[in-house]
Design an enzyme around this catalytic site. Structure first.
Site, PDB file in Angstrom:
ATOM      1  N   ASP A  45       0.840  -1.204   0.000  1.00 47.40           N
ATOM      2  CA  ASP A  45       0.000   0.000   0.000  1.00 47.40           C
ATOM      3  C   ASP A  45       0.876   1.255   0.000  1.00 47.40           C
ATOM      4  O   ASP A  45       0.381   2.380  -0.091  1.00 47.40           O
ATOM      5  CB  ASP A  45      -1.023  -0.006   1.145  1.00 47.40           C
ATOM      6  CG  ASP A  45      -0.382   0.020   2.516  1.00 47.40           C
ATOM      7  OD1 ASP A  45       0.853  -0.118   2.616  1.00 47.40           O
ATOM      8  OD2 ASP A  45      -1.128   0.163   3.511  1.00 47.40           O
ATOM      9  N   SER A  46       2.213   1.058   0.029  1.00 46.29           N
ATOM     10  CA  SER A  46       3.144   2.167  -0.212  1.00 46.29           C
ATOM     11  C   SER A  46       2.881   2.789  -1.579  1.00 46.29           C
ATOM     12  O   SER A  46       3.343   3.897  -1.855  1.00 46.29           O
ATOM     13  CB  SER A  46       4.598   1.681  -0.127  1.00 46.29           C
ATOM     14  OG  SER A  46       4.787   0.520  -0.910  1.00 46.29           O
ATOM     15  N   ASP A  84      -1.075  -6.209  -0.311  1.00 47.09           N
ATOM     16  CA  ASP A  84      -1.259  -5.545   0.981  1.00 47.09           C
ATOM     17  C   ASP A  84      -2.741  -5.241   1.174  1.00 47.09           C
ATOM     18  O   ASP A  84      -3.394  -4.753   0.247  1.00 47.09           O
ATOM     19  CB  ASP A  84      -0.502  -4.214   0.939  1.00 47.09           C
ATOM     20  CG  ASP A  84       0.402  -4.014   2.130  1.00 47.09           C
ATOM     21  OD1 ASP A  84       0.342  -4.821   3.074  1.00 47.09           O
ATOM     22  OD2 ASP A  84       1.187  -3.050   2.094  1.00 47.09           O
ATOM     23  N   LYS A 114      -1.062  -9.460   2.941  1.00 44.27           N
ATOM     24  CA  LYS A 114      -0.317  -8.984   4.120  1.00 44.27           C
ATOM     25  C   LYS A 114      -1.204  -8.008   4.873  1.00 44.27           C
ATOM     26  O   LYS A 114      -1.915  -7.218   4.243  1.00 44.27           O
ATOM     27  CB  LYS A 114       0.981  -8.283   3.704  1.00 44.27           C
ATOM     28  CG  LYS A 114       1.709  -7.607   4.860  1.00 44.27           C
ATOM     29  CD  LYS A 114       3.110  -7.147   4.498  1.00 44.27           C
ATOM     30  CE  LYS A 114       3.197  -5.789   3.900  1.00 44.27           C
ATOM     31  NZ  LYS A 114       2.628  -4.688   4.717  1.00 44.27           N
ATOM     32  N   GLU A 116      -1.272  -5.447   8.646  1.00 45.37           N
ATOM     33  CA  GLU A 116      -0.467  -4.874   9.722  1.00 45.37           C
ATOM     34  C   GLU A 116      -1.079  -5.171  11.083  1.00 45.37           C
ATOM     35  O   GLU A 116      -2.306  -5.193  11.222  1.00 45.37           O
ATOM     36  CB  GLU A 116      -0.361  -3.350   9.532  1.00 45.37           C
ATOM     37  CG  GLU A 116       0.359  -2.957   8.250  1.00 45.37           C
ATOM     38  CD  GLU A 116       0.475  -1.446   8.065  1.00 45.37           C
ATOM     39  OE1 GLU A 116       0.084  -0.670   8.977  1.00 45.37           O
ATOM     40  OE2 GLU A 116       0.972  -1.025   7.007  1.00 45.37           O
ATOM     41  N   GLU A 183       9.398  -3.999  10.459  1.00 47.19           N
ATOM     42  CA  GLU A 183       9.770  -2.695   9.879  1.00 47.19           C
ATOM     43  C   GLU A 183      10.291  -1.757  10.955  1.00 47.19           C
ATOM     44  O   GLU A 183       9.625  -1.526  11.986  1.00 47.19           O
ATOM     45  CB  GLU A 183       8.550  -2.079   9.165  1.00 47.19           C
ATOM     46  CG  GLU A 183       8.878  -0.713   8.555  1.00 47.19           C
ATOM     47  CD  GLU A 183       7.871  -0.199   7.542  1.00 47.19           C
ATOM     48  OE1 GLU A 183       6.940  -0.942   7.161  1.00 47.19           O
ATOM     49  OE2 GLU A 183       8.024   0.965   7.125  1.00 47.19           O
TER      50      GLU A 183
HETATM   51  O1  KIV Z   1       3.551  -1.130   1.623  1.00 53.92           O
HETATM   52  C1  KIV Z   1       4.724  -1.517   1.647  1.00 53.92           C
HETATM   53  O2  KIV Z   1       5.518  -1.272   0.716  1.00 53.92           O
HETATM   54  C2  KIV Z   1       5.173  -2.281   2.801  1.00 53.92           C
HETATM   55  C3  KIV Z   1       6.631  -2.572   2.901  1.00 53.92           C
HETATM   56  C4  KIV Z   1       7.307  -1.344   3.363  1.00 53.92           C
HETATM   57  C5  KIV Z   1       6.903  -3.727   3.767  1.00 53.92           C
HETATM   58  O3  KIV Z   1       4.388  -2.625   3.624  1.00 53.92           O
END
Ligand code: KIV
Length: 276
Positions: A45-46, A84, A114, A116, A183
Site C-alpha cells: 500500500d506504499s 497488501d 499482508k 499490519e 519494519e
Molecule cells: O507497503 C509496503 O511497501 C510495505 C513494505 C514497506 C513492507 O508494507
C-alpha cells in the site's frame, strides 16, 4: 520455473538461505522483478505514496489495491505475489476482512495477503487463514498506524516496546502466518525475534539477521523524490537519468530532430499522387 510458494520460503529459512522481496505496482516493473528472480513481490500500500502521491498510505482503497495487483499478476509469473490489505479493509469486521482478502486473490490474482498488526489482529488473521488464504504479518513501524504511533519512528527501542514486539511476533507465528515483516526495528531485537519464530522474518530497517529483506522498488531504483529513510540503499539512481532523457526528448522535438526518418512510416509516391 515454478512459482515460489510459502512452503518454499520456510524451506529457505530452514536452510539459512536469504529471502528476497521487493514491492512492485505495475506490469512492466513486476515483469523485471520477476525476471531478476526475486522471491516475493509485495503489491504494497506504499503505492499510495510512491505511485499515487499521497503523504501516507491511509487513503489507499481496496479498489486501488485490486487494480495494481492485477497489473502485477499479469507481469510476474514466478515470484510469489502478496497483496497488501489497505487501511480499514480488515478492521471493521471479520467477515469484511475475509471478503477483502478473498478479493485480493480472486480479483487481484495474488497468492497471499499482508496485513499490519500484532496480537490485536490474531482473530482476523485466523479467520482469513481459515478461508485458505495465506497471510503475511507486519509489525514494528506499521504505516497505517502513523497517527497512533506519532510519526514514522523506529519501534521497540524501550523495554515495554521491545517486549510488545516479541509478544506480537509470537502471536502471529502461533496463528500461522507464513512470514512476518519487521519494519524499523533495532537490529538486535529483529535477530532475537528471527531466532525465536518458526516462520521467516522479512526485514525493512531491521538489520541483517532477518531471514529476508524487502525494500520499496522506487527507493531501490532511485526513482522517488520524497523522503528517503536511513535504511534504504539506492541500488541505482535513475531519477537523474530519467530527467536527462526527458529533457533530451523535449529538445529534439522542439528542434525538429525527432522523429527522424527511421521512426517514420512510408507510403508509395503512386498512392500519394492519386490523392485528391
Ligand atoms: O507497503 C509496503 O511497501 C510495505 C513494505 C514497506 C513492507 O508494507
Amino acid at each position: 520455473m515454478a512459482r515460489v510458494t510459502t512452503a518454499g520460503l520456510r524451506f529457505k529459512k530452514a536452510n539459512k538461505e536469504k529471502i528476497t522481496m521487493l514491492t512492485a505496482y505495475d506490469y512492466s516493473l513486476a515483469a523485471m522483478v520477476d525476471e531478476a528472480g526475486i522471491d516475493v513481490i509485495l503489491v504494497g500500500d506504499s503505492l499510495g505514496m510512491v505511485v499515487l502521491g499521497y503523504d501516507s498510505t491511509l487513503p489507499v482503497t481496496m479498489d486501488d489495491m485490486i487494480h495494481h495487483t492485477r497489473a502485477v499478476a499479469r507481469g510476474a509469473k514466478n515470484s510469489l505475489i502478496v497483496a497488501d490489505m489497505p487501511f480499514l479493509s480488515y478492521h471493521v469486521s471479520i467477515p469484511e476482512a475475509i471478503r477483502n482478502a478473498g478479493r485480493c486473490i480472486q480479483e487481484g490474482g495474488a497468492q497471499a495477503v499482508k496485513l499490519e498488526g500484532g496480537e490485536e489482529r490474531v482473530d482476523t488473521i485466523k479467520a482469513i487463514l481459515d478461508a485458505q488464504i495465506p497471510v503475511m504479518g507486519h509489525i514494528g513501524l506499521t504505516p497505517q498506524s502513523v497517527h497512533q504511533l506519532g510519526g514514522f519512528k523506529v519501534q521497540g527501542k524501550d523495554l515495554e516496546g521491545a517486549n510488545k514486539l516479541i509478544r506480537d511476533a509470537r502471536a502471529l507465528d502461533a496463528a500461522g502466518v507464513f512470514s512476518i515483516v519487521l519494519e524499523c526495528v533495532p537490529a538486535a531485537l529483529a535477530a532475537r525475534i528471527t531466532a525465536e519464530v518458526s516462520c521467516p522474518t522479512i526485514g525493512i530497517g531491521a538489520g541483517p539477521d532477518c531471514d529476508g529483506q524487502v525494500l520499496v522498488i522506487n527507493d531501490v531504483l532511485g526513482m522517488y523524490k520524497g523522503h528517503i529513510p536511513k535504511f534504504v540503499k539506492k541500488f541505482a539512481n535513475l531519477e537523474p537519468l530519467i530527467n536527462a532523457a526527458l529533457r533530451a526528448y523535449k529538445e529534439e522535438v522542439e528542434r525538429g530532430d525527432f522523429p527522424a526518418a527511421e521512426h517514420c512510416f512510408t507510403i508509395s509516391d503512386e498512392v500519394l499522387e492519386k490523392l485528391y
